[in-house]
Design an enzyme around this catalytic site. Sequence first.
Site, mmCIF file in Angstrom:
data_model
loop_
_atom_site.group_PDB
_atom_site.id
_atom_site.type_symbol
_atom_site.label_atom_id
_atom_site.label_comp_id
_atom_site.label_asym_id
_atom_site.label_seq_id
_atom_site.Cartn_x
_atom_site.Cartn_y
_atom_site.Cartn_z
ATOM 1 N N LEU A 1 0.886 -1.373 0.201
ATOM 2 C CA LEU A 1 0.128 -0.106 0.266
ATOM 3 C C LEU A 1 0.719 1.074 -0.286
ATOM 4 O O LEU A 1 0.200 2.078 -0.814
ATOM 5 C CB LEU A 1 -0.553 0.030 1.376
ATOM 6 C CG LEU A 1 -1.752 -1.308 1.722
ATOM 7 C CD1 LEU A 1 -2.851 -0.937 2.834
ATOM 8 C CD2 LEU A 1 -3.089 -0.820 0.236
ATOM 9 N N ARG A 2 2.599 1.455 0.613
ATOM 10 C CA ARG A 2 3.428 2.232 0.633
ATOM 11 C C ARG A 2 2.361 3.079 0.976
ATOM 12 O O ARG A 2 2.160 4.469 0.566
ATOM 13 C CB ARG A 2 3.200 2.927 -0.596
ATOM 14 C CG ARG A 2 4.099 1.908 -1.553
ATOM 15 C CD ARG A 2 5.114 1.373 -1.481
ATOM 16 N NE ARG A 2 5.835 0.490 -1.530
ATOM 17 C CZ ARG A 2 7.157 0.645 -2.745
ATOM 18 N NH1 ARG A 2 7.553 1.855 -3.417
ATOM 19 N NH2 ARG A 2 7.674 -0.472 -3.364
ATOM 20 N N ASN B 1 11.485 -7.947 -8.507
ATOM 21 C CA ASN B 1 11.547 -8.951 -7.300
ATOM 22 C C ASN B 1 10.428 -9.744 -6.831
ATOM 23 O O ASN B 1 9.944 -9.429 -6.931
ATOM 24 C CB ASN B 1 12.464 -7.743 -6.409
ATOM 25 C CG ASN B 1 13.543 -7.417 -6.641
ATOM 26 O OD1 ASN B 1 14.761 -7.741 -7.072
ATOM 27 N ND2 ASN B 1 13.906 -6.317 -5.728
ATOM 28 N N ASP C 1 1.408 -9.025 -6.685
ATOM 29 C CA ASP C 1 2.973 -8.572 -6.073
ATOM 30 C C ASP C 1 2.654 -7.416 -6.370
ATOM 31 O O ASP C 1 3.717 -6.286 -6.866
ATOM 32 C CB ASP C 1 4.285 -9.597 -6.778
ATOM 33 C CG ASP C 1 5.520 -9.023 -6.141
ATOM 34 O OD1 ASP C 1 5.295 -8.438 -5.065
ATOM 35 O OD2 ASP C 1 5.774 -9.210 -6.929
#
Length: 430
Positions: free
Chosen positions: A64-65, A278, A305
């Site tokens: 969610l940053r 990643n 992701d």
Amino acid sequence: MKLLIQGGRVVDPASGTDQLADVAIADGRILALGDVPAGFVPDQTIAAQGHVVVPGLVDLCARLRESGKPQAGQLSSERAAAAAGGVTTLVCPPDTQPVLDEAGLVEMLHYRTQMQGGPRVLPLGALTRALAGEVLAPLQQLADAGCVGFGQAEVPLVNTQVTQRALQYASSFGYSVWLRPQEYHLGKGVAASGPLATRMGLSGVPVAAETIALHTIFELVRATQARVHLCRISSAAGVALVRQAKAEGLPITCDVSINSLHLTDLDIGYFDSRTRLNPPLRQQRDRDALRAGLADGTIDALVSDHTPVDDDAKTLPFAESEPGATGLELLLSLSLKWAQDSGLGLNDAVAVVSSRAAHVLGRAPGALADSLGRLVVGGVADVCVFDPKAAWVVHPAGLRSHGRHTPFSGYELPGCVRATVVAGRVAFVA
């Protein structure tokens, strides 16, 4: 509120249901599947003729940053993206800013999500303080605050003794530990090792970075019997090791990202930073093994992701750009595409993003555990309605996430979400 989803094809992999039926919802729970009770008068009706009605999607990895990078993604925008993708429950890794290593931060996240409504957020707590890999975080306090497991996000544990102590502690209290298998020193590259990375002059991440970490984790699991979830397996060798470990009876589960399931290192093209991810994209044989592993149950779930990255962090040379891509709104469609490409049915496509994903969480969600990823009378009414015959083209400008960078830009994908219901409330209507 009373809600009626009328005339859709109800598909619930957990119970084996696949039939035309109405879904009656009242007080946030499913009142009936099939015949609507006499006297039931809905406040709202969703016409689902020609559409498929499935359990709300469960995404085991969506960042969610919040709150350190509001320019990259905010709680409201990312949850709106989840609702538009049919996702009703998402697991948030602990690498927020600040890191989720204190109970107060977890409680604040729960408070904000409850105040806003929409898809629910199940947080993972940090396994170590500040994800530094040195001192264990207060796991019991974090669990009491609502964490469904503990992990290191993208930060590998360098000290094996710390890993051992963490697994011993988790095993004693019945917690699950979520780890992405990557050896710290070998995993510092920006692309998968191979001919392409060599030709392009990109530093490589060998398959051994994953397999060495897996061997270490499995040895510690044998010693501690801790429950471990392996996040985003990326190689054929990794799938084979997981298959052997499961056959041995180790208490492990694992997932794969939509990116690794559909793309290869060739998609990097001319240093396309949208494919800076990643784990890094590997070769076709790895992708084929991942698809087969998801089909046969070696891999338990498919995840988006989701990692919102802003323009400034992506418009850099490939090796310097920030890894990550948006994925919440693509999860269902890419699951359907995987099933189509693999010759599998709708039931398989839905299961890997609903019931099988919920199974990974076990009893950690508490009262939700009995109905998460399922359509069950009396259970919480999390529902996704989509049109299986409709196709849509991925246009970044049309995505709701603040981070709109995706390697699937321009792809035509199957399945359009028409409505999403979270705990009986309509969170999205197309």
